[in-house]
Write an enzyme that holds these catalytic residues in place. Structure first.
Site, mmCIF file in Angstrom:
data_model
loop_
_atom_site.group_PDB
_atom_site.id
_atom_site.type_symbol
_atom_site.label_atom_id
_atom_site.label_comp_id
_atom_site.label_asym_id
_atom_site.label_seq_id
_atom_site.Cartn_x
_atom_site.Cartn_y
_atom_site.Cartn_z
ATOM 1 N N ARG A 102 0.882 -1.178 0.000
ATOM 2 C CA ARG A 102 0.000 0.000 0.000
ATOM 3 C C ARG A 102 0.913 1.220 0.000
ATOM 4 N NH1 ARG A 102 -5.375 1.430 3.385
ATOM 5 N NH2 ARG A 102 -6.133 0.039 1.754
ATOM 6 N N HIS A 129 -7.265 0.806 -6.494
ATOM 7 C CA HIS A 129 -7.477 -0.059 -5.319
ATOM 8 C C HIS A 129 -8.167 -1.346 -5.794
ATOM 9 C CE1 HIS A 129 -7.774 -1.284 -1.306
ATOM 10 N NE2 HIS A 129 -8.731 -0.497 -0.839
ATOM 11 N N GLN A 132 -10.033 -4.082 -3.540
ATOM 12 C CA GLN A 132 -11.344 -3.660 -3.039
ATOM 13 C C GLN A 132 -12.445 -4.041 -4.037
ATOM 14 O OE1 GLN A 132 -12.165 -1.891 0.014
ATOM 15 N NE2 GLN A 132 -14.167 -2.596 -0.652
ATOM 16 N N ASP A 223 -17.307 7.097 -1.799
ATOM 17 C CA ASP A 223 -16.050 6.927 -1.065
ATOM 18 C C ASP A 223 -15.746 8.276 -0.425
ATOM 19 O OD1 ASP A 223 -13.549 6.069 -0.138
ATOM 20 O OD2 ASP A 223 -12.543 6.377 -2.065
ATOM 21 N N CYS A 263 -16.396 1.486 0.332
ATOM 22 C CA CYS A 263 -15.230 0.667 0.680
ATOM 23 C C CYS A 263 -14.818 0.836 2.136
ATOM 24 C CB CYS A 263 -14.074 0.978 -0.258
ATOM 25 S SG CYS A 263 -13.440 2.666 -0.096
ATOM 26 N N ARG A 291 -13.487 -8.604 1.814
ATOM 27 C CA ARG A 291 -12.069 -8.354 1.536
ATOM 28 C C ARG A 291 -11.262 -9.605 1.887
ATOM 29 N NH1 ARG A 291 -10.038 -3.233 1.504
ATOM 30 N NH2 ARG A 291 -8.147 -4.346 0.947
HETATM 31 N N1 NVA Z 1 -9.949 6.702 -1.603
HETATM 32 C C1 NVA Z 1 -9.618 6.256 -0.276
HETATM 33 C C2 NVA Z 1 -9.859 4.793 -0.154
HETATM 34 C C3 NVA Z 1 -9.620 4.233 1.230
HETATM 35 C C4 NVA Z 1 -9.765 2.751 1.308
HETATM 36 C C5 NVA Z 1 -8.168 6.599 0.021
HETATM 37 O O1 NVA Z 1 -7.322 6.434 -0.869
HETATM 38 O O2 NVA Z 1 -7.870 7.034 1.124
HETATM 39 N N1 CP Z 2 -11.246 -0.162 2.254
HETATM 40 C C1 CP Z 2 -9.982 -0.225 2.689
HETATM 41 O O1 CP Z 2 -9.036 -0.458 1.949
HETATM 42 O O2 CP Z 2 -9.854 -0.028 4.031
HETATM 43 P P1 CP Z 2 -8.490 0.200 4.830
HETATM 44 O O3 CP Z 2 -7.938 1.520 4.413
HETATM 45 O O4 CP Z 2 -8.911 0.163 6.278
HETATM 46 O O5 CP Z 2 -7.540 -0.912 4.507
#
Ligand code: NVA
Ligand code: CP
Length: 306
Positions: A102, A129, A132, A223, A263, A291
Site C-alpha cells: 500500500r 485499489h 477492493q 467513497d 469501501c 475483503r
Molecule cells: N480513496 C480512499 C480509499 C480508502 C480505502 C483513500 O485512498 O484514502
Molecule cells: N477499504 C480499505 O481499503 O480499508 P483500509 O484503508 O482500512 O484498509
C-alpha cells in the site's frame, strides 16, 4: 508469474475466476473446512499508508490458508530511510512468497514488481485499489445484484473511481461517474478505460451532476471526499463537494432496491448521510468482510500461476 497491480491487466474470465475461488474458500470456511492452500508461505505486507481492512484481511487470510503475513511499516524498514525500491524488492522477494504493498505513487508498485521474483499485490495506490473491487463484485454476486448492472459512482475522482472504471470496462457494464468540477477522474486512465470498454459492452459516462449519474442506477457507490495523503485539503473539499452526499433524496432517484457500496472508512454526514449508511449497513459491512474472502481467492489464484 502474475502480479495484481490493476484490473487492466486481467481478463473478464480471470477476474471472475479469482472471485469464484474466493467464494469457494468462503463457503468451505462456513462449513469449518480449512484449506491450507498456502501452507508455509509468507506474505510480506509493506504499508506506507494507514489501513484497518487491508491489513487485517490479508494477515488473517494468509493465516487461514496456512501461511504467515509480515507487517512492514515504512517507518520500520529501510525503504522509509531511502533504501532503493529495486533493492528492497529483490531482498523481500527472495524471502517471501508474495508481497502486498500500500503506497502513494502507482509507479512505486510498478518498479517494485519489476524487481520482484514473487507476485506483487496492489493494496491501494493513489491511482487504483483493485483488491477492493474484487470484494465489491463478490458482494454484488452474493446479493444477486451482478446482472444488468447500472452503477453510479458519486464523489471524488480517485483510486476507487479508477478501479470501478476498469471493472466496468472489463466486465462490460454501465458506470456513470459524478464528481465536482476539477475533481474528475484522471484523463489518461479514463482514456484507457474507454478504449477497453470498446471491447466489452461497457458504457462509461462522466458528469458533474450526481442526479444524472444516479438516475435509475442499480448500484450506487461512494467513497471519502478526502483520500489518504489529501488531509490538508479536507476543509476545502467539504465546501466544494456540497450536493454530492449520498442521502435518501439521492437514493430515491436510483432503482427501488438499489444497493449502496462503500469501501470504508465512511464519514457519515459527508459523502453519505447517517440514515442512508444505516439503511445499507448490512451490505456495506458484508463488502468489508469480503475483503478477506476475495483476497484469499486472489492469493491462491496467484500462487497457481507461478
Ligand atoms: N480513496 C480512499 C480509499 C480508502 C480505502 C483513500 O485512498 O484514502
Ligand atoms: N477499504 C480499505 O481499503 O480499508 P483500509 O484503508 O482500512 O484498509
Amino acid at each position: 508469474m502474475r502480479h495484481f497491480l490493476t484490473l487492466k491487466d486481467f481478463t473478464k474470465d480471470e477476474i471472475l475466476e479469482i472471485i469464484d475461488t474466493g467464494l469457494r474458500i468462503k463457503n468451505n470456511l462456513k462449513n469449518k473446512v480449512y484449506e491450507k492452500e498456502l501452507d508455509m508461505q509468507t506474505l510480506g505486507m509493506i504499508f506506507e499508508k494507514s489501513s484497518t481492512r487491508t491489513r487485517v484481511s490479508f494477515e488473517a487470510g494468509m493465516f487461514q490458508l496456512g501461511g504467515h503475513a509480515l507487517f512492514l511499516s515504512n517507518r520500520d524498514i529501510h525503504l522509509g530511510r531511502g533504501e532503493l525500491i529495486k533493492d528492497t524488492a529483490r531482498v523481500i522477494s527472495s524471502m517471501c512468497d508474495m508481497v502486498m504493498i500500500r503506497t502513494f505513487k502507482h509507479s512505486m508498485i510498478e518498479e517494485f514488481a519489476l524487481n520482484s521474483s514473487v507476485p506483487v499485490i496492489n493494496g491501494l495506490t493513489d491511482s487504483f485499489h483493485p483488491v477492493q473491487l474484487l470484494a465489491d463484485y463478490m458482494t454484488l454476486v452474493e446479493h444477486n445484484a451482478d446482472k444488468n448492472i447500472v452503477a453510479a459512482y458519486i464523489g471524488d475522482g480517485n483510486n476507487m473511481t479508477h478501479s470501478w472504471m476498469m471493472l466496468a470496462a472489463k466486465l462490460g457494464f454501465e458506470l456513470r461517474i459524478a464528481t465536482p468540477k476539477s475533481y474528475e477522474v484522471d484523463s489518461k486512465i479514463l482514456d484507457d478505460a474507454l478504449a477497453l470498454a470498446k471491447e466489452s459492452d461497457a458504457k462509461i459516462i462522466v458528469t458533474n451532476d450526481p442526479k444524472v449519474a444516479v438516475n435509475g442506477a442499480s448500484v450506487v457507490i461512494t467513497d471519502t471526499w478526502t483520500s489518504m495523503g489529501q488531509e490538508e485539503e479536507k476543509e476545502e473539499r467539504i465546501k466544494i463537494f456540497q450536493g454530492f452526499m449520498v442521502d435518501e433524496e439521492m437514493m430515491t432517484l436510483a432503482e427501488k432496491n438499489a444497493k449502496l457500496l462503500h469501501c470504508l472508512p465512511a464519514y457519515r454526514g459527508l459523502e453519505v448521510s447517517e440514515e442512508t449508511f444505516d439503511k445499507h449497513a448490512n451490505i456495506i459491512f458484508n463488502e468489508a468482510e469480503n475483503r478477506l474472502h476475495a483476497q484469499k481467492g486472489l492469493m491462491v489464484w496467484l500462487d497457481k500461476q507461478k
